[in-house]
Structure formats: C-alpha cells, structure tokens
Design a protein around this motif. Sequence first.
Motif, mmCIF file in Angstrom:
data_model
loop_
_atom_site.group_PDB
_atom_site.id
_atom_site.type_symbol
_atom_site.label_atom_id
_atom_site.label_comp_id
_atom_site.label_asym_id
_atom_site.label_seq_id
_atom_site.Cartn_x
_atom_site.Cartn_y
_atom_site.Cartn_z
ATOM 1 N N ALA A 12 45.598 41.014 46.311
ATOM 2 C CA ALA A 12 44.708 40.927 45.147
ATOM 3 C C ALA A 12 43.608 39.903 45.405
ATOM 4 N N ALA A 13 43.971 38.782 45.993
ATOM 5 C CA ALA A 13 42.957 37.774 46.341
ATOM 6 C C ALA A 13 41.996 38.331 47.384
ATOM 7 N N ALA A 14 42.527 39.029 48.369
ATOM 8 C CA ALA A 14 41.687 39.605 49.425
ATOM 9 C C ALA A 14 40.734 40.649 48.867
ATOM 10 N N ALA A 15 41.144 41.347 47.824
ATOM 11 C CA ALA A 15 40.297 42.389 47.239
ATOM 12 C C ALA A 15 38.978 41.832 46.719
ATOM 13 N N THR A 16 38.972 40.571 46.316
ATOM 14 C CA THR A 16 37.701 40.008 45.846
ATOM 15 C C THR A 16 36.681 39.948 46.968
ATOM 16 N N GLY A 17 37.143 39.846 48.208
ATOM 17 C CA GLY A 17 36.241 39.858 49.348
ATOM 18 C C GLY A 17 35.627 41.227 49.582
ATOM 19 N N ILE A 18 36.312 42.270 49.150
ATOM 20 C CA ILE A 18 35.770 43.621 49.251
ATOM 21 C C ILE A 18 34.785 43.871 48.111
ATOM 22 N N ILE A 19 35.120 43.378 46.937
ATOM 23 C CA ILE A 19 34.266 43.581 45.765
ATOM 24 C C ILE A 19 33.010 42.719 45.833
ATOM 25 N N PHE A 20 33.163 41.465 46.216
ATOM 26 C CA PHE A 20 32.042 40.519 46.272
ATOM 27 C C PHE A 20 31.745 40.162 47.722
ATOM 28 N N GLN A 21 31.086 41.058 48.430
ATOM 29 C CA GLN A 21 30.756 40.834 49.832
ATOM 30 C C GLN A 21 29.551 39.910 49.949
ATOM 31 N N PRO A 22 29.421 39.226 51.077
ATOM 32 C CA PRO A 22 28.322 38.285 51.260
ATOM 33 C C PRO A 22 26.941 38.896 50.995
ATOM 34 N N GLY A 23 26.606 39.964 51.629
ATOM 35 C CA GLY A 23 25.377 40.688 51.353
ATOM 36 C C GLY A 23 24.095 39.963 51.745
ATOM 37 N N ALA A 24 22.997 40.526 51.279
ATOM 38 C CA ALA A 24 21.652 40.048 51.638
ATOM 39 C C ALA A 24 21.408 38.613 51.160
ATOM 40 N N TRP A 25 21.934 38.261 50.006
ATOM 41 C CA TRP A 25 21.740 36.895 49.489
ATOM 42 C C TRP A 25 22.287 35.879 50.478
ATOM 43 N N GLY A 88 29.631 36.307 44.294
ATOM 44 C CA GLY A 88 29.246 37.131 43.151
ATOM 45 C C GLY A 88 28.214 36.470 42.264
ATOM 46 N N ALA A 89 28.510 35.253 41.817
ATOM 47 C CA ALA A 89 27.615 34.540 40.895
ATOM 48 C C ALA A 89 26.583 33.680 41.616
ATOM 49 N N HIS A 90 26.730 33.521 42.929
ATOM 50 C CA HIS A 90 25.814 32.688 43.739
ATOM 51 C C HIS A 90 25.803 31.243 43.249
ATOM 52 N N ARG A 91 26.952 30.769 42.803
ATOM 53 C CA ARG A 91 27.091 29.411 42.285
ATOM 54 C C ARG A 91 27.741 28.541 43.342
ATOM 55 N N MET A 92 26.936 28.073 44.275
ATOM 56 C CA MET A 92 27.459 27.304 45.413
ATOM 57 C C MET A 92 28.068 25.976 44.988
#
Length: 150
Positions: A12-25, A88-92
Amino acid sequence: MIFLTFLLACAAAAATGIIFQPGAWYDALRKPGFTPPRWAFPVAWTLLYILMAWAGARLAVLPGSGMVLALWGAQIALNTLWTPVFFGAHRMGLGMAVIALLWLVVAVMMVMAFRLDLWTGLMLLPYLAWLSVASALNFSIWRMNPGAGQ
C-alpha cells in the motif's frame, strides 16, 4: 500469513509511488550530485519493503513487542504519506518534516527491535541508511529550488 499481512501494508505504501510519480516537475528541479540514478529507487524500495515486512512479521511473534509494532505502524503510515506530499503536492518543506519524523520513528523502532531480536534490528539498518540518503536528498532539493515547492 503474518508476513503477507505486513507485505500488504508495504505494498500500500509502495502504491503511492505508482500514483504520485516524480514526473516533469521533479525532472526540472536542481538536484545534488549524490542523487541516485532513477532506476535505483524502485530497486531499493522493493528490497526495503521486503525487509520491513519480514522485520514486522518477526516482531509480531515476539513477546513484549507491542510498542515496536506500534512504531512499525507509525513508520509505514509516514512512509505512505511522504510520496503524495513531496511528489503529489510539491511540498518539499512539508516533505522534509514528514521524512524527518519518519527517520526518527525508524531509528527508535530499530533500537527497540535490536533489544528484542538481533536479526530484526539488522533488517532495519538498510532502511534507516536509505532514509538518511533520502532525507539529505529531500533537504538538498528543497534548498536548491527555492520557490519550487513549500
């Protein structure tokens, strides 16, 4: 069966890495020279989640492990939270707070696990080491990219 229950929590924790991938940002951010290559993250996390599940399963059958298991639950919750906060939120900055608390919880959990069972404590060492790198990376990216995320 106990191992599979802990592995499910890790999945379940790992799934967040699939949902919120690093991406262009994330790709556009400045990063420190010690940033691991992108392929290293899924490899490391897969191994770490297996070790975490194994450690949790070992703890679950040990007498007097109630507090360590509570910390295991807290760390997996914080672990699950970090990815949507940072990617996801880009809140570093908030991501830094989450990962700092996660590091502390894992460090305390590891010390307590060592007191109960040497092998379980040893299984948690790579996790704390990787979290140390991840925390330094989070902090460095946050400092190198002012205004790119709170």
